[in-house]
Design an enzyme around this catalytic site. Structure first.
Site, PDB file in Angstrom:
ATOM      1  CB  SER A  99     158.684 -37.849  25.480  1.00  0.00           C
ATOM      2  OG  SER A  99     157.415 -38.075  24.956  1.00  0.00           O
ATOM      3  CG  ASP A 145     154.705 -31.087  27.233  1.00  0.00           C
ATOM      4  OD1 ASP A 145     153.749 -31.527  26.570  1.00  0.00           O
ATOM      5  OD2 ASP A 145     155.628 -31.801  27.658  1.00  0.00           O
ATOM      6  CG  HIS A 193     156.012 -33.420  24.242  1.00  0.00           C
ATOM      7  ND1 HIS A 193     156.245 -33.701  25.571  1.00  0.00           N
ATOM      8  CD2 HIS A 193     156.411 -34.522  23.546  1.00  0.00           C
ATOM      9  CE1 HIS A 193     156.750 -34.919  25.676  1.00  0.00           C
ATOM     10  NE2 HIS A 193     156.867 -35.437  24.471  1.00  0.00           N
TER      11      HIS A 193
END
Lengths: 411, 211
Positions: free
Chosen positions: A178, A344, A377
């Site tokens: 991320s 995601d 995610h």
């Protein structure tokens, strides 16, 4: 989803009733939770992308394992938006296990018996590294909104100063998911000769309009809380709990897939058999989100949330002139392993593919794996055996190319 | 020097792969398009110290390769070769894949743009058993190399050795070597235009270069 499920870089915080400490209300108390601290004096300012100098400043960090004599086995882990340096040890505030214990530790893919692992709290953060809740030397009061706006590149420059302080010329690997993945890519672009292997996971080369939109909704929630006081809430000895909790709730939705939400919560009711015909948390998903929001505020600072989300929004690796991502990587000798997850939707596989295509265009050494998962995610923080096996393969092969002895062999 | 992280697969029963390994110069850069589970790449890396990369359509194949320590990405030869720069590799290898591409001519042109040398192997549809199968049975041929029925096979663009040589001529490609054989057994050099080779070869391997 259990309350113990790690989400976006953190074990779930316990509530205040369980003895959690209010870490970010009093900046001087935060150092107790910081781990190790590197202080950079007025002679070593951090020159920020916005043009200002941050000085003095400090970086809080944790290390695991031992640096070898050649100083060639260091791995830097970059944390996500609400993560911190406590990657593989129990969290000092929540008491929960570190946020990536499945990835980092003895015998894990990032094997602390073999590698020297560093993880630092980002600039602008709130767990010991200088951020908006730190004392502004010019005023003797917390910075608040006087803290300069920071960028992903600023975070990486600060990390580079820490790495130099630790006596490490080049990192064996930089890895993160991320926002951590953004830092990984920024490292490879800004310091190509200091990164032997780069592992950006569940990330992108720039923030999309949708990404910025979700962040703006979260920031507006914080700034519209009457306890925010234009960012000067520490002066009033209050904190914008409600706004920060809503920001967290909005963001948390983006970390999960629709499938996983449906599987875990569906339309199930929370501790009741029928609707109450009111606005109480009738549904389990409502109760879960409220819990995520209200526990988050115990360990995170609202202004830090504003600054770090802003850094992510400004992030764009493409060159200003040509808007070409490939140019950012031209000439790179770094080995890349790009990882994405099928479910995601925050940083979808297409974003990783853009990165891979750009790396291919400059004939870089790149591997790209997409992991089948319905966990959205947040999958990068969870138990994903295929991620662990592919990353072990990549890391072991890169370590051999770096001349590092396999675990359990040689000196 | 052999990377101990990379297991060397047994290619004893794959004479086609052994020949491709022979054709690739040591210490060169090679891209294997359609690299499967990485057996050829792992062998090239281990035996020839090649700086090897792979492109593979199936994600399971890609993940298996990366787990073995190979540099492989998921991608489609029909679409994703365009991202590679000119002359990026000394060798680009297309092993038993061209007949499964949608645009074989385009793929071959892209391979010749990306690599200074191109190695292509394919099942020869001019093989006598294939010809007889169609002639006598009146059905789409199934042989040891082509062992799936027409409705299951990923192979959509079959060609004979003669077809391939004609395409090379159209593209103005220099044929540095042509080899015929059976992939489980052995290969020997042939004259590309020889009609007997086109009749007797079950599989063919070509080493090509831009003129």
């Amino acid at each position: 989803m259990s309350e113990n499920t790690p989400e976006n870089g953190h074990p779930t915080a316990t509530g205040p009733e369980n003895g959690a400490h209010d870490a970010s209300a009093d900046p001087s108390s935060v150092d107790a939770y910081a781990g190790q601290i590197a202080v950079f004096s007025a002679e070593q300012p951090l020159t920020l992308e916005c043009g200002e100098n941050l000085s003095p400043f400090q970086i809080a960090y944790q290390t695991y394992g031992t640096l070898n004599d050649e100083r060639s086995n260091a791995i830097l882990i970059c944390h996500a938006l609400t993560g911190d340096q406590h990657v593989a040890n129990d969290h000092p505030i929540t008491g929960k296990p570190g946020w990536w214990t499945k990835m980092v530790g003895p015998g894990r893919p990032i094997d602390t018996d073999r590698f020297f692992v560093i993880c630092s709290n980002v600039i602008g953060g709130c767990l010991g590294t200088t951020g908006p809740s730190a004392i502004n030397p010019a005023t003797g009061k917390p910075y608040g909104l006087d803290f300069p706006v920071i960028t992903i590149r600023d975070m990486v420059r600060a990390q580079a100063m820490l790495i130099e302080r630790l006596g490490i010329d080049s990192l064996f690997a930089v890895i993160g998911g991320s926002m951590g993945g953004m830092q990984v890519l920024q490292w490879a672009v800004t310091y190509p000769d200091k990164v032997f292997a780069a592992i950006p996971i569940a990330t992108a080369a720039h923030h999309s309009s949708q990404n910025i939109a979700f962040h703006e909704a979260g920031r507006q929630a914080i700034m519209s809380d009457s306890d925010w006081h234009g960012g000067a809430y520490q002066d009033f000895r209050v904190r914008p709990h409600k706004g920060l909790a809503v920001a967290r709730m909005i963001a948390h939705i983006t970390y999960m897939s629709e499938q996983a939400l449906q599987r875990k919560f569906g339309r199930n009711l929370q501790d009741r058999d029928a609707f109450t015909y009111g606005f109480d948390a009738d549904f389990q998903i409502e109760s879960y989100l409220r819990h995520q929001g209200f526990t988050f505020v115990d360990r995170f600072d609202a202004n830090a949330y504003l600054y770090i989300t802003r850094a992510m929004d400004y992030y764009d690796l493409r060159t200003e002139e040509e808007h070409l991502l490939a140019d950012a990587f031209r000439g790179t000798e770094t080995r890349f392993c790009v990882v994405s997850f099928t479910s995601d939707w925050l940083y979808p596989t297409a974003e990783s593919r853009h990165i891979v295509n750009a790396l291919n265009a400059v004939a870089a050494n790149v591997s790209f794996v997409e992991i089948e998962s319905d966990k959205g995610h947040d999958a990068f923080l969870l138990d994903e055996p295929e991620m662990f096996s592919t990353l072990s393969g990549f890391i072991n092969s890169a370590a051999w190319q770096r001349g590092l002895t396999p675990a359990g062999e040689g000196a | 020097m052999i990377d101990p992280m990379i297991d060397i697969p047994s290619i004893k029963d794959r004479a086609d792969l052994a020949l491709i390994v022979d054709l690739v110069k040591a210490e060169s850069r090679a891209l294997d398009v359609g690299c499967g589970n990485g057996d050829l790449l792992a062998t090239l890396t281990a035996v020839k110290n090649v700086d090897g990369r792979g492109l593979e359509l199936s994600q399971a194949g890609v993940n298996a390769c990366v787990t073995r320590g190979l540099s492989v990405i998921q991608g489609d030869a029909d679409k994703d070769l365009s991202f590679y720069p000119d002359d990026a590799f000394d060798y680009v290898i297309l092993s038993q894949t061209i007949q499964a591409t949608h645009r074989p001519r385009y793929v071959l042109e892209e391979l010749l743009r990306i690599g200074r040398h191109v190695i292509v192997s394919f099942p020869n549809f001019g093989f006598w058993k294939v010809r007889l199968f169609l002639l006598w049975q009146g059905r789409m041929p199934e042989t040891e190399s082509l062992n799936q029925p027409w409705y299951e096979t990923p192979n959509i663009h079959f060609c004979t050795i003669r077809d391939f040589v004609i395409l090379c001529e159209e593209l103005g490609v220099h044929i540095d070597g042509a080899y015929a054989g059976k992939h489980g057994q052995s290969f020997k050099a042939i004259t590309p235009h020889n009609q007997w080779a086109n009749l007797l070869a079950e599989d063919a391997i070509f080493l090509l270069r831009r003129k």
